[in-house]
Enzyme design. Structure first.
Site, PDB file in Angstrom:
ATOM      1  CG  HIS A 269      91.250   9.273 -14.215  1.00 15.69           C
ATOM      2  ND1 HIS A 269      90.613   8.056 -14.332  1.00 15.69           N
ATOM      3  CD2 HIS A 269      90.272  10.174 -13.965  1.00 15.69           C
ATOM      4  CE1 HIS A 269      89.304   8.226 -14.162  1.00 15.69           C
ATOM      5  NE2 HIS A 269      89.063   9.509 -13.928  1.00 15.69           N
ATOM      6  CD  GLU A 270      90.853  13.773 -12.770  1.00 16.25           C
ATOM      7  OE1 GLU A 270      89.999  14.258 -13.545  1.00 16.25           O
ATOM      8  OE2 GLU A 270      90.549  12.973 -11.858  1.00 16.25           O
ATOM      9  CG  HIS A 273      87.931  13.028 -17.091  1.00 14.31           C
ATOM     10  ND1 HIS A 273      86.778  12.430 -17.533  1.00 14.31           N
ATOM     11  CD2 HIS A 273      88.234  12.427 -15.909  1.00 14.31           C
ATOM     12  CE1 HIS A 273      86.389  11.504 -16.650  1.00 14.31           C
ATOM     13  NE2 HIS A 273      87.262  11.478 -15.655  1.00 14.31           N
ATOM     14  CD  GLU A 299      85.562   7.844 -14.818  1.00 12.70           C
ATOM     15  OE1 GLU A 299      85.368   9.068 -14.938  1.00 12.70           O
ATOM     16  OE2 GLU A 299      86.365   7.370 -13.989  1.00 12.70           O
TER      17      GLU A 299
HETATM   18 ZN    ZN Z   1      87.079  10.244 -13.934  1.00 10.03          ZN
END
Ligand code: ZN
Length: 505
Positions: A269-270, A273, A299
């Site tokens: 997830h990170e 980003h 996101e």
């Molecule tokens: Zn996030």
């Protein structure tokens, strides 16, 4: 023309300097969350306070207002979607937001939210909503003042707050895409529960030693395209990604010896980003073209790598043998289909941050519904627990036993982040629509993932989304990239296809 060029150069230089200063604060805040000894907390808060003030002064300097006025009155800005016009437009947006807020209100908000967050920590620990209620009342009051100072063309105060996170988006537009999604999700969750099939969750709750967890997660992040020569991974209690600027993007995660998903999917997830941050044009640092489009688009990038890629069957076709080598005791005798089912477990639960891909969006819609009512005054802070529990029972078929499992679970409202929640579900919808188009344009993504080839998708995202920064609003970016306005259909389609197969429905 030459005046315009000089004005533009001066504006760009001032904005870059302001951003450089703000990025020093990001380094200090990253350090605060990863390495700072507790004794240093007060000194760090003084450092951060001083820099925040200096950065604010630079961003609201009257000279920026003069330069903007001069540039806007010239006819030399060119194509409205071109770099120069976009950078001027975005500089105006930021300048207006910063200068419209009275300094007294900014200070009051900063002081109140800092104290309210501490009160929230205790209230959550003790499941004691009444102790937090006065803080929520104060914060909602201040956020109403903020909305009034910013103003909106729609007359809906919530829109002024939402605009800070999702520029150009209104609550009415969000509701229009959320409502059809809610119906489909409630039906899907109910079908999954009635299927009688239960994922073998125990597999991901076995013992996963930390060192191989870290090695494996870093290898996966590298393979999907996060550049560790321009970034790194550290540990913090609350995972985040912070792009300090060109060449330096920091990811954090937390390890749980008895939960595989927490660190691994957190890192994907990170890293999603981070790949976005690393894909922003470095030459436009500090300017609109060099900044992420919106929180929802940010996101969408993290969710795409975490869920659409990382929780796909084809991803695990490639990675599962490595996972078995890394965790021979936990996974040595587990079939890859069972592992795949375990990382895709769907079941209603109380806590948003632990929710699965399907129920997650229902958690968000509930918060969005309540915060709109709080802001327009149809819901009083004192009535939040009852309203929360009733809405939760309506959507999930169960009631939280205590406020720490309900309305006190998230930090956002105590930090003054009202209007932030919808960006999470918007991110899922943007991700689904982008992914559908990527599949149509790039061909069989699953065949690529199964061979460990993630570069085609990463390069497509770089080219279609990252390099544009704030050139388009999120809504326009979606249209430009996918040829259609945002709808919930691609997300519904993705979830129905994937989970019908998994749960045999
Ligand atoms: Zn996030």
């Amino acid at each position: 023309m030459s005046n315009t060029v000089n004005d533009y150069e001066e504006l760009a230089q001032r904005l870059r300097d302001a951003e450089l200063l703000a990025s020093c604060a990001s380094v200090l805040s990253w350090d605060e969350q990863t390495h700072l000894p507790t004794g240093g907390a007060e000194h760090r808060s003084n450092q951060l306070g001083l820099i925040a003030g200096l950065a604010h002064d630079r961003k609201t300097d009257a000279r920026i207002g003069d330069l903007l006025a001069s540039l806007e009155s010239s006819r030399d800005l060119g194509d409205p979607d071109g770099d120069v016009a976009v950078n001027v437009r975005e500089a105006r947006r930021t300048f207006d937001r910063a200068t419209k807020l009275p300094k007294k209100l900014v200070e009051e908000l900063s002081k109140t939210t800092s104290l309210a967050q501490q009160a929230w920590v205790d209230a959550k620990k003790n499941a004691d909503f009444p102790s937090f209620q006065p803080w929520l009342e104060k914060i909602i009051g201040l956020k109403r003042e903020e909305a009034a100072a910013i103003g909106t063309t729609t007359g809906v105060p919530y829109d002024a707050l939402l605009d800070d996170y999702e520029p150009g988006m209104t609550a009415a537009q969000v509701n229009a895409v959320f409502e059809p999604l809610r119906k489909e999700l409630v039906a899907l969750v109910s079908a999954i529960q009635q299927s009688g099939k239960v994922a073998p969750l125990e597999i991901v709750e076995r013992h996963y030693p930390q060192v191989p967890q870290r090695v494996f997660a870093e290898a996966a992040a590298r393979q999907i395209g996060f550049d560790f020569d321009r970034g790194r991974l550290d540990e913090s209690p609350h995972p985040f990604c912070s792009g300090f600027g060109p060449g330096d993007c920091r990811l954090t995660t937390r390890f749980n010896d008895h939960h595989f998903n927490s660190a691994f999917f957190g890192v994907l997830h990170e890293a999603g980003h981070g790949i976005y941050e690393q894909g922003l044009p470095t030459a436009a640092y500090g300017l609109g073209i060099g900044q992420a489009c919106s929180l929802g688009i940010h996101e969408s990038q993290s969710r795409m790598w975490e869920n659409f890629v990382g929780r796909s069957r084809s991803f695990w076709t490639y990675f599962y043998p490595t996972a078995q080598q890394a965790f021979p005791t936990a996974l040595g005798g587990v079939a890859s289909d069972d592992f795949y089912a375990a990382v895709n477990d769907v079941r209603p639960s109380f806590i948003r941050v632990e929710a699965d891909e399907v129920t997650y969006n229902l958690h968000i819609m509930l918060r969005f519904e309540l915060e709109q009512k709080l802001l327009d005054g149809t819901l009083l802070p004192a009535d939040v627990p009852a309203a929360w529990d009733a809405a939760f029972e309506r959507d999930f078929g169960m009631r939280p036993a205590k406020a720490s499992q309900g309305c006190l679970q998230d930090i956002h409202w105590s930090g003054g982040l009202v209007g932030y929640f919808p960006t999470y579900a918007l991110g899922n919808m943007y991700a689904a629509q982008f992914f559908e188009t990527a599949r149509a344009e790039l061909g069989d993504l699953d065949a690529m993932f199964a061979k460990g080839q993630f570069k085609p998708l990463k390069s497509w995202l770089n080219e279609k989304i990252h390099v544009h920064g704030k050139r388009y609003t999120a809504a326009r970016l979606v249209e430009v990239v996918t040829g259609k306005p945002l709808t919930s259909a691609p997300l519904v389609q993705h979830l129905q296809t994937k989970f019908s197969a998994l749960y045999g429905i």
